[in-house]
Design a protein around this motif. Sequence first.
Motif, PDB file in Angstrom:
ATOM      1  N   ARG A 194      11.589 -15.643  51.307  1.00 32.07           N
ATOM      2  CA  ARG A 194      12.941 -15.893  50.790  1.00 32.07           C
ATOM      3  C   ARG A 194      13.128 -17.373  50.445  1.00 32.07           C
ATOM      4  O   ARG A 194      13.676 -17.722  49.393  1.00 32.07           O
ATOM      5  CB  ARG A 194      13.984 -15.435  51.812  1.00 32.07           C
ATOM      6  N   THR A 195      12.629 -18.248  51.315  1.00 31.40           N
ATOM      7  CA  THR A 195      12.732 -19.689  51.064  1.00 31.40           C
ATOM      8  C   THR A 195      11.915 -20.083  49.837  1.00 31.40           C
ATOM      9  O   THR A 195      12.365 -20.887  49.011  1.00 31.40           O
ATOM     10  CB  THR A 195      12.280 -20.484  52.297  1.00 31.40           C
ATOM     11  N   ALA A 196      10.713 -19.516  49.697  1.00 31.89           N
ATOM     12  CA  ALA A 196       9.882 -19.814  48.524  1.00 31.89           C
ATOM     13  C   ALA A 196      10.602 -19.408  47.245  1.00 31.89           C
ATOM     14  O   ALA A 196      10.596 -20.155  46.258  1.00 31.89           O
ATOM     15  CB  ALA A 196       8.534 -19.104  48.636  1.00 31.89           C
ATOM     16  N   LEU A 197      11.241 -18.241  47.256  1.00 32.03           N
ATOM     17  CA  LEU A 197      11.989 -17.805  46.071  1.00 32.03           C
ATOM     18  C   LEU A 197      13.173 -18.720  45.777  1.00 32.03           C
ATOM     19  O   LEU A 197      13.477 -18.996  44.615  1.00 32.03           O
ATOM     20  CB  LEU A 197      12.466 -16.364  46.248  1.00 32.03           C
ATOM     21  N   GLU A 198      13.838 -19.184  46.827  1.00 32.00           N
ATOM     22  CA  GLU A 198      14.970 -20.095  46.630  1.00 32.00           C
ATOM     23  C   GLU A 198      14.518 -21.443  46.087  1.00 32.00           C
ATOM     24  O   GLU A 198      15.225 -22.068  45.292  1.00 32.00           O
ATOM     25  CB  GLU A 198      15.730 -20.282  47.936  1.00 32.00           C
ATOM     26  N   LEU A 199      13.344 -21.904  46.513  1.00 30.05           N
ATOM     27  CA  LEU A 199      12.826 -23.192  46.056  1.00 30.05           C
ATOM     28  C   LEU A 199      12.199 -23.116  44.665  1.00 30.05           C
ATOM     29  O   LEU A 199      12.154 -24.114  43.942  1.00 30.05           O
ATOM     30  CB  LEU A 199      11.775 -23.710  47.041  1.00 30.05           C
ATOM     31  N   ALA A 200      11.695 -21.961  44.304  1.00 28.92           N
ATOM     32  CA  ALA A 200      10.953 -21.801  43.050  1.00 28.92           C
ATOM     33  C   ALA A 200      11.841 -22.060  41.839  1.00 28.92           C
ATOM     34  O   ALA A 200      13.040 -21.791  41.856  1.00 28.92           O
ATOM     35  CB  ALA A 200      10.355 -20.402  42.975  1.00 28.92           C
ATOM     36  N   VAL A 201      11.225 -22.575  40.799  1.00 30.35           N
ATOM     37  CA  VAL A 201      11.913 -22.854  39.539  1.00 30.35           C
ATOM     38  C   VAL A 201      11.604 -21.715  38.572  1.00 30.35           C
ATOM     39  O   VAL A 201      10.445 -21.508  38.211  1.00 30.35           O
ATOM     40  CB  VAL A 201      11.454 -24.199  38.939  1.00 30.35           C
ATOM     41  N   PRO A 202      12.627 -20.952  38.154  1.00 24.37           N
ATOM     42  CA  PRO A 202      12.362 -19.856  37.219  1.00 24.37           C
ATOM     43  C   PRO A 202      12.020 -20.381  35.827  1.00 24.37           C
ATOM     44  O   PRO A 202      12.597 -21.362  35.363  1.00 24.37           O
ATOM     45  CB  PRO A 202      13.664 -19.057  37.210  1.00 24.37           C
ATOM     46  N   ASN A 203      11.041 -19.724  35.215  1.00 22.25           N
ATOM     47  CA  ASN A 203      10.659 -20.015  33.831  1.00 22.25           C
ATOM     48  C   ASN A 203      10.369 -21.495  33.588  1.00 22.25           C
ATOM     49  O   ASN A 203      10.721 -22.040  32.545  1.00 22.25           O
ATOM     50  CB  ASN A 203      11.736 -19.534  32.865  1.00 22.25           C
ATOM     51  N   TYR A 204       9.724 -22.151  34.532  1.00 26.72           N
ATOM     52  CA  TYR A 204       9.453 -23.594  34.411  1.00 26.72           C
ATOM     53  C   TYR A 204       8.689 -23.930  33.137  1.00 26.72           C
ATOM     54  O   TYR A 204       8.924 -24.970  32.523  1.00 26.72           O
ATOM     55  CB  TYR A 204       8.677 -24.078  35.637  1.00 26.72           C
ATOM     56  N   PHE A 205       7.775 -23.060  32.739  1.00 26.05           N
ATOM     57  CA  PHE A 205       6.984 -23.299  31.537  1.00 26.05           C
ATOM     58  C   PHE A 205       7.498 -22.487  30.352  1.00 26.05           C
ATOM     59  O   PHE A 205       6.773 -22.240  29.402  1.00 26.05           O
ATOM     60  CB  PHE A 205       5.507 -22.996  31.811  1.00 26.05           C
ATOM     61  N   GLY A 206       8.751 -22.071  30.405  1.00 21.19           N
ATOM     62  CA  GLY A 206       9.376 -21.338  29.315  1.00 21.19           C
ATOM     63  C   GLY A 206       9.460 -19.846  29.588  1.00 21.19           C
ATOM     64  O   GLY A 206       8.719 -19.296  30.401  1.00 21.19           O
ATOM     65  N   ALA A 207      10.361 -19.200  28.882  1.00 20.11           N
ATOM     66  CA  ALA A 207      10.580 -17.765  29.072  1.00 20.11           C
ATOM     67  C   ALA A 207       9.371 -16.942  28.656  1.00 20.11           C
ATOM     68  O   ALA A 207       9.130 -15.868  29.194  1.00 20.11           O
ATOM     69  CB  ALA A 207      11.817 -17.334  28.300  1.00 20.11           C
ATOM     70  N   SER A 208       8.591 -17.439  27.706  1.00 21.72           N
ATOM     71  CA  SER A 208       7.423 -16.678  27.261  1.00 21.72           C
ATOM     72  C   SER A 208       6.361 -16.587  28.364  1.00 21.72           C
ATOM     73  O   SER A 208       5.627 -15.610  28.442  1.00 21.72           O
ATOM     74  CB  SER A 208       6.816 -17.296  26.002  1.00 21.72           C
ATOM     75  N   VAL A 209       6.289 -17.599  29.223  1.00 17.62           N
ATOM     76  CA  VAL A 209       5.358 -17.574  30.354  1.00 17.62           C
ATOM     77  C   VAL A 209       6.025 -16.878  31.528  1.00 17.62           C
ATOM     78  O   VAL A 209       5.409 -16.069  32.218  1.00 17.62           O
ATOM     79  CB  VAL A 209       4.914 -19.008  30.739  1.00 17.62           C
ATOM     80  N   GLY A 210       7.305 -17.180  31.767  1.00 15.43           N
ATOM     81  CA  GLY A 210       8.074 -16.541  32.826  1.00 15.43           C
ATOM     82  C   GLY A 210       7.614 -16.939  34.216  1.00 15.43           C
ATOM     83  O   GLY A 210       6.854 -17.881  34.413  1.00 15.43           O
ATOM     84  N   GLY A 211       8.087 -16.217  35.200  1.00 14.15           N
ATOM     85  CA  GLY A 211       7.683 -16.426  36.578  1.00 14.15           C
ATOM     86  C   GLY A 211       8.566 -17.397  37.333  1.00 14.15           C
ATOM     87  O   GLY A 211       9.400 -18.109  36.766  1.00 14.15           O
ATOM     88  N   PHE A 212       8.396 -17.370  38.644  1.00 13.47           N
ATOM     89  CA  PHE A 212       9.042 -18.303  39.557  1.00 13.47           C
ATOM     90  C   PHE A 212       7.969 -19.261  40.052  1.00 13.47           C
ATOM     91  O   PHE A 212       7.027 -18.843  40.724  1.00 13.47           O
ATOM     92  CB  PHE A 212       9.689 -17.560  40.738  1.00 13.47           C
ATOM     93  N   TRP A 213       8.105 -20.534  39.709  1.00 16.12           N
ATOM     94  CA  TRP A 213       7.054 -21.518  39.914  1.00 16.12           C
ATOM     95  C   TRP A 213       7.351 -22.455  41.076  1.00 16.12           C
ATOM     96  O   TRP A 213       8.458 -22.966  41.203  1.00 16.12           O
ATOM     97  CB  TRP A 213       6.876 -22.344  38.642  1.00 16.12           C
ATOM     98  N   LEU A 214       6.318 -22.692  41.883  1.00 13.00           N
ATOM     99  CA  LEU A 214       6.393 -23.706  42.937  1.00 13.00           C
ATOM    100  C   LEU A 214       5.518 -24.878  42.517  1.00 13.00           C
ATOM    101  O   LEU A 214       4.333 -24.711  42.236  1.00 13.00           O
ATOM    102  CB  LEU A 214       5.870 -23.163  44.273  1.00 13.00           C
ATOM    103  N   MET A 215       6.121 -26.057  42.466  1.00 15.86           N
ATOM    104  CA  MET A 215       5.379 -27.278  42.196  1.00 15.86           C
ATOM    105  C   MET A 215       5.101 -27.972  43.524  1.00 15.86           C
ATOM    106  O   MET A 215       5.528 -27.511  44.576  1.00 15.86           O
ATOM    107  CB  MET A 215       6.177 -28.207  41.273  1.00 15.86           C
ATOM    108  N   LYS A 216       4.398 -29.095  43.460  1.00 13.16           N
ATOM    109  CA  LYS A 216       4.044 -29.815  44.689  1.00 13.16           C
ATOM    110  C   LYS A 216       5.264 -30.145  45.540  1.00 13.16           C
ATOM    111  O   LYS A 216       5.213 -30.031  46.764  1.00 13.16           O
ATOM    112  CB  LYS A 216       3.263 -31.091  44.350  1.00 13.16           C
ATOM    113  N   GLU A 217       6.355 -30.520  44.899  1.00 10.88           N
ATOM    114  CA  GLU A 217       7.561 -30.883  45.642  1.00 10.88           C
ATOM    115  C   GLU A 217       8.122 -29.686  46.413  1.00 10.88           C
ATOM    116  O   GLU A 217       8.520 -29.810  47.578  1.00 10.88           O
ATOM    117  CB  GLU A 217       8.636 -31.431  44.697  1.00 10.88           C
ATOM    118  N   GLN A 218       8.142 -28.512  45.772  1.00 14.00           N
ATOM    119  CA  GLN A 218       8.661 -27.318  46.439  1.00 14.00           C
ATOM    120  C   GLN A 218       7.710 -26.859  47.546  1.00 14.00           C
ATOM    121  O   GLN A 218       8.156 -26.375  48.585  1.00 14.00           O
ATOM    122  CB  GLN A 218       8.881 -26.180  45.438  1.00 14.00           C
TER     123      GLN A 218
END
Length: 111
Positions: free
Chosen positions: A43-67
Amino acid sequence: MCAITEAKSPKVESDLCFVAFALSDCTVETDPQAARYLRAVHRTALELAVPNYFGASVGGFWLMKEQIARLHALPEHYPTNEAPDAARAVNAYLKAQLQELYSALELLRCM
């Protein structure tokens, strides 16, 4: 799915560095004590994740180093007797999420 970028450091053997990964379905293997914390970790990972970080065509919930660093800090919010179990849950979760990346890197080494 993972994102990688070029590194410009002459000391690095590879010219690639880790940037982010997209959360995906995975099987987490851990001990029963740590397993109690997996729902909170996910749940925490989903809250921290950035949706569509690389655009809607790539999609996904992304975790970067900071998250990822913030996710590693989650056990600090538990009592000291529970924190080690929560920390093992975080590590097991990240290992499971990155298993596909580890497998791909292993295949590259064999080539």
